[in-house]
Design a protein around this motif. Structure first.
Motif, PDB file in Angstrom:
ATOM      1  N   LEU A  32       6.870   9.486   5.980  1.00  0.00           N
ATOM      2  CA  LEU A  32       5.456   9.327   5.649  1.00  0.00           C
ATOM      3  C   LEU A  32       4.762   8.702   6.854  1.00  0.00           C
ATOM      4  O   LEU A  32       5.222   7.678   7.373  1.00  0.00           O
ATOM      5  N   ASN A  33       3.653   9.320   7.316  1.00  0.00           N
ATOM      6  CA  ASN A  33       2.965   8.770   8.486  1.00  0.00           C
ATOM      7  C   ASN A  33       1.670   8.072   8.086  1.00  0.00           C
ATOM      8  O   ASN A  33       1.253   8.092   6.917  1.00  0.00           O
ATOM      9  N   LYS A  34       1.038   7.444   9.066  1.00  0.00           N
ATOM     10  CA  LYS A  34      -0.174   6.662   8.799  1.00  0.00           C
ATOM     11  C   LYS A  34      -1.279   7.540   8.234  1.00  0.00           C
ATOM     12  O   LYS A  34      -1.979   7.140   7.286  1.00  0.00           O
ATOM     13  N   THR A  47      10.569  14.640  -1.236  1.00  0.00           N
ATOM     14  CA  THR A  47      10.234  15.249   0.057  1.00  0.00           C
ATOM     15  C   THR A  47       9.913  14.178   1.097  1.00  0.00           C
ATOM     16  O   THR A  47      10.364  14.263   2.248  1.00  0.00           O
ATOM     17  N   HIS A  48       9.154  13.163   0.718  1.00  0.00           N
ATOM     18  CA  HIS A  48       8.768  12.139   1.686  1.00  0.00           C
ATOM     19  C   HIS A  48       9.864  11.102   1.911  1.00  0.00           C
ATOM     20  O   HIS A  48       9.935  10.526   3.007  1.00  0.00           O
ATOM     21  N   LEU A  49      10.715  10.853   0.939  1.00  0.00           N
ATOM     22  CA  LEU A  49      11.865   9.977   1.182  1.00  0.00           C
ATOM     23  C   LEU A  49      12.796  10.585   2.217  1.00  0.00           C
ATOM     24  O   LEU A  49      13.459   9.871   2.975  1.00  0.00           O
ATOM     25  N   PHE A  60       5.111   6.948  12.118  1.00  0.00           N
ATOM     26  CA  PHE A  60       5.740   6.937  10.804  1.00  0.00           C
ATOM     27  C   PHE A  60       5.835   5.535  10.213  1.00  0.00           C
ATOM     28  O   PHE A  60       6.240   4.583  10.892  1.00  0.00           O
ATOM     29  N   ILE A  61       5.477   5.442   8.958  1.00  0.00           N
ATOM     30  CA  ILE A  61       5.749   4.244   8.169  1.00  0.00           C
ATOM     31  C   ILE A  61       7.158   4.362   7.576  1.00  0.00           C
ATOM     32  O   ILE A  61       7.949   3.426   7.633  1.00  0.00           O
ATOM     33  N   ALA A  98       0.828  -1.204   0.000  1.00  0.00           N
ATOM     34  CA  ALA A  98       0.000   0.000   0.000  1.00  0.00           C
ATOM     35  C   ALA A  98       0.865   1.257   0.000  1.00  0.00           C
ATOM     36  O   ALA A  98       0.560   2.246  -0.688  1.00  0.00           O
ATOM     37  N   THR A  99       1.943   1.236   0.764  1.00  0.00           N
ATOM     38  CA  THR A  99       2.843   2.386   0.810  1.00  0.00           C
ATOM     39  C   THR A  99       3.505   2.594  -0.540  1.00  0.00           C
ATOM     40  O   THR A  99       3.653   3.732  -1.016  1.00  0.00           O
TER      41      THR A  99
END
Length: 411
Positions: free
Chosen positions: A123-125, A117-119, A152-153, A102-103
């Motif tokens: 990234l959170n739930k 930016t997210h790397l 955070f995932i 899913a991620t």
């Protein structure tokens, strides 16, 4: 094209990382896990960093920002697959197959700028479930159910600020380093992708001295590696770099003929002295700034040279700075230390008083807070360019830590 032939020769190109989403996600609850001593005033940290960038550009240095390099890298499908296969490995304890898939779906739908930016920023739930929205069936995952909305995932990587540690160029090659602390390990994957796939680096075909996590559990970090010139390299053995890491680096450089000797120096294993460049940096062709709390005569060191087989020859040195002078073919080197009481010395060490970035022989960038050390350097003929670091220094790193030279001339 890319090479770093000294610590003090003219600096031509450098990689920096400007604080962003990664810094916005530092909290009192997670700062220790993320290796910061305090939360950071993000706007001020960005202001300080942009002033640092501007100073370098004014001095003729080309500045590459890590976020931009990563965003350009993930325009390539093979780079995205490389990154996702590593950061979303479903064997990671907090993931599992459903959450990893899913991620991956959510990240793959992002544009290059947002993905970079997210790397870097995590990234959170909540972000994941919002992005999935109503277009996807409800995700049932043990890993996801155990997370709170703000958990955070992908963790944020605020230590990406310290670009020197995760990769360092040594003569005609780059070391992409396996990091010693869990909070920094994901940084390595980002650099592996950039150096492997970004056209600017892929076309350069430089040596790869260390190939990221493939070397773990041996560890080496760039703050411990100083290219002093004349085919010599200094490496610190302290809290983060292991003897195995030093020997692997030395062996590979010797095999390529890119270095002639490596001098390893033992450091106290303490957070304030986590890397060699927190206590010792080269400031001129014959001069080094050394933390005043260390006795230069008491530093234990070894010289590694090419051996008859694959293993390097290792010899303990009777005196560290004599070995450094011999490596540079100098009669002696100047060891510059600030005269101050132990209280002032400890404060200045905490504020990275010896973490100096040389722009040319005898010209360095330093934090302005280290008044006594900066005056001492100027008294010895060193030009000191001062920058603010009230917020930037809260991760225990100075101008050298925050910069990864990719092109620097010999001194």
């Amino acid at each position: 094209m890319f090479h770093v032939n000294s610590e003090v020769g003219a600096l031509k190109q450098v990689v920096l990382h400007e604080p962003g989403l990664d810094f916005e996600r530092l909290t009192p609850a997670n700062k220790d896990e993320l290796l910061f001593d305090d939360v950071v005033w993000v706007a001020r940290a960005q202001e300080e960093h942009r002033a640092f960038q501007a100073l370098l550009r004014e001095r003729g240095v080309t500045v590459h920002l890590l976020h931009d390099l990563l965003a350009e890298t993930v325009k390539l499908d093979e780079a995205v697959d490389f990154l996702f296969d590593r950061v979303l490995d479903d064997r990671q304890p907090h993931l599992g197959a459903g959450l990893a898939a899913a991620t991956r779906t959510v990240l793959a739908a992002m544009g290059p700028h947002e993905l970079a930016t997210h790397l870097l920023g995590g990234l959170n739930k909540r972000e994941l479930t919002t992005a999935l929205g109503e277009r996807h069936p409800p995700l049932r995952s043990l890993g996801l159910d155990l997370l709170a909305d703000d958990d955070f995932i992908l963790p944020p990587l605020p230590n990406s600020l310290f670009t020197r540690d995760t990769s360092c160029w040594v003569y005609d090659g780059v070391s992409v380093n396996p990091m010693a602390k869990a909070g920094r390990k994901a940084e390595t994957v980002n650099y592996e992708a950039v150096y492997t796939y970004h056209p600017m680096f892929a076309e350069a075909r430089a040596h790869r001295w260390i190939d990221g996590e493939a070397m773990a559990p041996a560890a080496i970090e760039g703050g411990d590696v100083e290219v002093i010139g004349n085919g010599a390299v200094l490496v610190g053995l302290g809290e983060r770099t292991t003897p195995a890491g030093v020997e692997i680096l030395a062996r590979r450089m010797f095999r390529a003929g890119s270095a002639r000797r490596v001098i390893a120096v033992e450091l106290p294993k303490a957070r304030a002295l986590m890397h060699l460049d927190t206590v010792l940096t080269m400031v001129d062709t014959d001069a080094f700034a050394l933390f005043s709390g260390l006795d230069p005569r008491a530093l234990r060191s070894w010289t590694l040279t090419p051996g008859t087989g694959d293993a390097p020859e290792v010899r303990e040195n009777p005196d560290f700075f004599s070995a450094v002078g011999a490596a540079l073919e100098l009669d002696s080197v100047r060891v510059l230390q600030t005269s101050q009481d132990s209280y002032a010395a400890q404060r200045e060490q905490w504020n990275d008083g010896c973490n100096l970035l040389a722009l040319a022989p005898g010209t360095v960038v330093a934090y302005e807070v280290n008044e006594a050390g900066n005056r001492m350097l100027e008294d010895h003929g060193i030009e000191v360019l001062r920058i603010r670091g009230d917020q930037l220094g809260r991760g225990r790193g100075g101008p050298r830590c925050m910069s990864c030279p990719v092109e620097r001339d010999a001194a």
